[in-house]
Motif scaffolding. Structure first.
Motif, PDB file in Angstrom:
ATOM      1  N   LEU A  11       0.625  -1.163  -0.015  1.00 55.10           N
ATOM      2  CA  LEU A  11       0.000   0.113  -0.089  1.00 55.10           C
ATOM      3  C   LEU A  11       0.968   1.164  -0.138  1.00 55.10           C
ATOM      4  CD1 LEU A  11      -2.823   1.548   0.349  1.00 55.10           C
ATOM      5  CD2 LEU A  11      -2.400   1.145   2.853  1.00 55.10           C
ATOM      6  N   VAL A  12       0.653   2.371  -0.761  1.00 54.54           N
ATOM      7  CA  VAL A  12       1.436   3.337  -1.044  1.00 54.54           C
ATOM      8  C   VAL A  12       0.607   4.600  -1.402  1.00 54.54           C
ATOM      9  CG1 VAL A  12       1.985   2.962  -3.479  1.00 54.54           C
ATOM     10  CG2 VAL A  12       3.415   4.496  -2.196  1.00 54.54           C
ATOM     11  N   GLN A  13       0.981   5.559  -0.741  1.00 59.37           N
ATOM     12  CA  GLN A  13       0.221   6.914  -1.277  1.00 59.37           C
ATOM     13  C   GLN A  13       0.362   7.108  -2.509  1.00 59.37           C
ATOM     14  OE1 GLN A  13       0.842   9.841   1.843  1.00 59.37           O
ATOM     15  NE2 GLN A  13      -0.864   9.286   2.753  1.00 59.37           N
ATOM     16  N   ALA A  14      -0.653   8.023  -3.437  1.00 53.82           N
ATOM     17  CA  ALA A  14      -0.344   8.607  -4.600  1.00 53.82           C
ATOM     18  C   ALA A  14       0.902   9.299  -4.697  1.00 53.82           C
ATOM     19  CB  ALA A  14      -1.716   9.361  -5.295  1.00 53.82           C
ATOM     20  N   LYS A  86       0.064   6.331  -9.236  1.00 53.15           N
ATOM     21  CA  LYS A  86      -1.171   6.848  -9.302  1.00 53.15           C
ATOM     22  C   LYS A  86      -2.293   5.569  -8.804  1.00 53.15           C
ATOM     23  CE  LYS A  86      -0.175   9.557 -13.477  1.00 53.15           C
ATOM     24  NZ  LYS A  86      -0.362   9.731 -15.005  1.00 53.15           N
ATOM     25  N   PRO A  87      -3.616   6.179  -8.298  1.00 53.10           N
ATOM     26  CA  PRO A  87      -4.554   5.076  -8.001  1.00 53.10           C
ATOM     27  C   PRO A  87      -5.042   4.285  -9.146  1.00 53.10           C
ATOM     28  CG  PRO A  87      -5.116   7.453  -7.184  1.00 53.10           C
ATOM     29  CD  PRO A  87      -3.844   7.420  -8.072  1.00 53.10           C
ATOM     30  N   THR A 114       1.412  -9.986  -7.185  1.00 54.05           N
ATOM     31  CA  THR A 114       1.854  -9.295  -5.968  1.00 54.05           C
ATOM     32  C   THR A 114       0.845  -7.996  -5.986  1.00 54.05           C
ATOM     33  OG1 THR A 114       3.484  -8.065  -4.598  1.00 54.05           O
ATOM     34  CG2 THR A 114       3.892  -7.871  -6.833  1.00 54.05           C
ATOM     35  N   GLN A 115       0.019  -7.788  -5.071  1.00 48.59           N
ATOM     36  CA  GLN A 115      -0.985  -6.679  -4.807  1.00 48.59           C
ATOM     37  C   GLN A 115      -0.320  -5.327  -4.918  1.00 48.59           C
ATOM     38  OE1 GLN A 115      -4.711  -7.027  -4.867  1.00 48.59           O
ATOM     39  NE2 GLN A 115      -4.320  -5.035  -5.225  1.00 48.59           N
ATOM     40  N   VAL A 116      -0.645  -4.304  -5.629  1.00 47.63           N
ATOM     41  CA  VAL A 116      -0.163  -2.821  -5.311  1.00 47.63           C
ATOM     42  C   VAL A 116      -1.475  -2.164  -5.206  1.00 47.63           C
ATOM     43  CG1 VAL A 116       0.701  -1.054  -6.774  1.00 47.63           C
ATOM     44  CG2 VAL A 116       1.876  -3.107  -6.816  1.00 47.63           C
ATOM     45  N   THR A 117      -1.483  -1.353  -3.974  1.00 49.05           N
ATOM     46  CA  THR A 117      -2.793  -0.640  -3.865  1.00 49.05           C
ATOM     47  C   THR A 117      -2.208   0.824  -3.414  1.00 49.05           C
ATOM     48  OG1 THR A 117      -3.490  -2.195  -2.734  1.00 49.05           O
ATOM     49  CG2 THR A 117      -4.606  -0.346  -2.251  1.00 49.05           C
ATOM     50  N   VAL A 118      -2.817   1.812  -4.319  1.00 52.73           N
ATOM     51  CA  VAL A 118      -2.580   3.230  -4.158  1.00 52.73           C
ATOM     52  C   VAL A 118      -3.560   4.008  -3.604  1.00 52.73           C
ATOM     53  CG1 VAL A 118      -1.439   5.167  -5.673  1.00 52.73           C
ATOM     54  CG2 VAL A 118      -1.184   2.661  -6.325  1.00 52.73           C
ATOM     55  N   SER A 119      -3.422   4.594  -2.785  1.00 58.01           N
ATOM     56  CA  SER A 119      -4.338   5.471  -2.105  1.00 58.01           C
ATOM     57  C   SER A 119      -4.315   7.111  -2.478  1.00 58.01           C
ATOM     58  CB  SER A 119      -4.346   5.412  -0.354  1.00 58.01           C
ATOM     59  OG  SER A 119      -3.227   5.986  -0.058  1.00 58.01           O
ATOM     60  N   SER A 120      -5.415   7.426  -2.752  1.00 54.25           N
ATOM     61  CA  SER A 120      -5.569   8.982  -3.277  1.00 54.25           C
ATOM     62  C   SER A 120      -5.463   9.848  -2.220  1.00 54.25           C
ATOM     63  CB  SER A 120      -6.667   9.158  -4.246  1.00 54.25           C
ATOM     64  OG  SER A 120      -7.943   8.764  -3.566  1.00 54.25           O
TER      65      SER A 120
END
Length: 120
Positions: A11-14, A86-87, A114-120
């Motif tokens: 999980l990473v921020q935009a 980017k999200p 591998t899961q990538v999640t991008v928070s806005s």
């Protein structure tokens, strides 16, 4: 026999960065064009980038100038450096050969991704 093991997602921020890794357990690794694909929820798997045996790289327009693919043939590894995330980059990322995936017992073989999640 082949095995693909992807890692490095999270999980990473935009605007943030992640580096994905893929270990491809095959004796012919250095001969293959390798690629990263991603699958967003509800969408088909798509090609993100690829790298030839000689190191030539190609990128989808959506990730050009933000993502960098590389490989280490001695270690059977493929990497994906993802910057300015980017999200819409979110999804499950897979590595595999290009243009067709590995075949195992007459079926396309894919690793767990591998899961990538991008928070806005």
């Amino acid at each position: 026999q082949v095995q693909l093991v992807e890692s490095g997602g999270g999980l990473v921020q935009a605007g943030g960065s992640l580096r994905l890794s893929c270990l491809a357990s095959t004796t012919l690794f250095s001969m293959f064009t390798m690629a990263w694909y991603r699958q967003a929820p509800g969408k088909q798997r798509e090609l993100v980038t690829r790298i030839t045996a000689g190191g030539t790289t190609t990128y989808a327009d959506a990730v050009k100038d933000r993502f960098t693919i590389s490989r280490d043939n001695a270690a059977n590894m493929v990497y994906l450096q993802m910057n300015s995330l980017k999200p819409e980059d979110a999804g499950i990322y897979y590595c595999n050969t290009f243009p067709t995936p590995f075949r195992l017992r007459n079926e396309d073989y894919w690793g767990q991704g591998t899961q990538v999640t991008v928070s806005s």
